[in-house]
Write an enzyme that holds these catalytic residues in place. Structure first.
Site, short mmCIF file in Angstrom:
data_model
loop_
_atom_site.label_atom_id
_atom_site.label_comp_id
_atom_site.label_asym_id
_atom_site.label_seq_id
_atom_site.Cartn_x
_atom_site.Cartn_y
_atom_site.Cartn_z
N SER A 174 -10.00 -6.66 -0.06
CA SER A 174 -8.94 -5.52 -0.10
C SER A 174 -7.88 -5.76 -0.96
O SER A 174 -8.00 -6.09 -2.49
CB SER A 174 -8.80 -4.92 1.31
N ASP B 62 -10.06 1.31 -0.99
CA ASP B 62 -9.97 2.44 0.48
C ASP B 62 -8.56 2.70 0.72
O ASP B 62 -8.53 3.38 1.78
CB ASP B 62 -10.86 1.53 1.60
#
Length: 451
Positions: free
Chosen positions: A102, A247
């Site tokens: 991430s 995300d």
């Protein structure tokens, strides 16, 4: 073996903590654990990754492990995490694996696992996977041979299906909007600019040339300076920043001011309430959300439900109660009608659709809430438990809370993915918040000095 899974999968420094051997073991254990309920067919897995160089190595290990356990594999290549979750559902796969850390620096990597339908794994399944890894080889597991070995195929048009899904989720063209999108040299690089263009926006792509080493490198949702400058330079209506696996979504107004996840949630909550799609007039957020969000939603008659920190807990509450919007201050926004997890590009589309539909600037829309000064200090520690629970740290927290009274609050928590203790203080003024946070952070450093 200690607990492998944190709040967002298995993470560590690639080839040091997160080795190919561990990745293969996780893959084998996942295939066996998630295939236990249905042995009528070989399990099908979707595997994707972000742009980190180590993803190539770890993808090979994961795919090999899955195939060795008898699972058929569909490789989708470099795609955002929410795209992999979406394709798990579209392919009716038994589970999916995403290789990404991430927003973490490039040397890190991680393994995120999605259950059927693209849902995040519950804690009990993660524990089963860990137990399977510990027990593997004692007695030795029988491996399939011949036709029982899993097959591997590549899906070449996964991004197209995903983009079509995203653009189809908004009901208003973005024609007339100019947006700068910071792709963090990550998984958004190919998807985000195309999605925004197909929705009608004029797009200027920033940090959209990943080389395997530059993901999140002074860019993306954690580093907004470059985006703020680019928005001003190009006279754009707004800027949008994603992280390495896309995300997250953070935004910047036309005059270069940051708009965080709390403000985005406030904007979307009002839009959905107006459209009649905000279930029970309720928004789900974590305890890290700014007090200003709570006050703004209360003034608008919208209920705010709080969860623990971590998008998985937001997701749990959304699924359990059937709510339609939730997220985190960090920019993880979940719209369950269209996604099973936080989706930065989806969020960006819906944010711009609200601007286009109302004719209002992002700054106007964001003014629905006033942020209370909030200071967050990430304190590196040798031991997260000691750093957050030592008596001197707890005493400092109690003293600050007594001083703040009803005018602010303190939140102290160990990171679920890094050797950090997060100290957050909200107060009536920036100076009070900074001083209080630093006092507590100093005690954390004394309790568990970083190596």
């Amino acid at each position: 073996m200690g607990r492998l899974f944190g709040t967002d999968g298995v993470r560590g420094r690639a080839n040091a903590d997160l080795t190919p051997e561990l990745a293969m073991a996780v893959a084998v254990a996942t295939a066996h654990t998630l295939a236990e309920t249905d042995r009528s067919h070989p399990p099908l897995a979707v595997v994707g990754r972000d742009t980190r160089a180590s993803g190539e190595m770890l993808e090979a290990a994961v795919v090999a492990g899955l195939a060795s356990a008898g699972a058929n594999v569909v490789r989708v290549g470099v795609l955002p995490t929410p795209a992999v979750a979406f394709l798990v559902g579209e392919a009716k796969a038994d589970f999916g694996v995403m290789l990404s850390a991430s927003h973490n620096p490039m040397p890190d990597n991680g393994i995120k696992i999605f259950a059927a339908g693209g849902q995040k794994l519950p804690d009990d399944i993660e524990l089963q996977i860990e137990a399977t890894i510990e027990a593997d080889g004692a007695p030795a597991r029988v491996r399939p041979t011949g036709a029982g070995i899993g097959r591997v195929h590549d899906l070449l048009d996964g991004a197209e299906h995903y983009i079509q899904h995203l653009v189809g989720s908004i009901g208003h063209s973005l024609t007339g909007l100019k947006v700068v999108v910071d792709c963090a040299n990550g998984a958004a690089a190919e998807v985000a600019p195309v999605a925004y263009q197909e929705a009608g926006a004029e797009v200027i792509a920033l940090n959209a040339e990943p080389d395997g080493l530059n993901i999140n490198d002074d860019c993306g949702s954690n580093h907004l300076d470059g985006l703020q400058a680019a928005v001003l330079e190009h006279g754009a209506h707004l800027g949008i920043a994603h992280d390495g696996d896309a995300d997250r979504c953070m935004a910047v107004t036309a005059d270069g001011q940051q708009v965080d996840g709390d403000q985005i949630m406030a904007i979307l909550a009002l839009a959905m309430r107006e459209a009649g799609t905000l279930t029970a007039d309720t928004l789900v957020a974590t305890v890290m959300s700014n007090l200003g969000l709570r006050l703004a939603m209360s003034a608008e008659g919208i209920r705010l439900v709080e969860t623990r920190v971590g998008d998985r807990y937001v997701l749990d509450e959304l699924r359990a109660s059937g709510y339609a919007l939730g997220g985190e201050q960090s920019g993880h926004i979940v719209l369950p009608a269209y996604a099973t997890t936080g989706d930065g590009v989806l969020t960006g589309l819906h944010l711009m659709a609200r601007m286009a539909a109302t004719g209002r600037s992002l700054a106007e829309l964001a003014s629905v809430m006033t942020k209370l000064p909030q200071v967050l200090i990430n304190v590196p520690v040798a031991d997260r438990t000691v750093g957050a629970g030592a008596s001197n740290v707890l005493a400092a927290v109690s003293q600050v809370e007594a001083e703040l009274g009803e005018t602010g609050r303190v939140l102290l928590r160990p990171s679920g993915t890094e050797l950090l203790v997060r100290v957050m203080v909200e107060a009536a003024t920036q100076q009070v918040a900074e001083n209080a946070a630093e006092r507590i952070a100093a005690e954390v450093r004394l309790a568990s000095p970083a190596g």
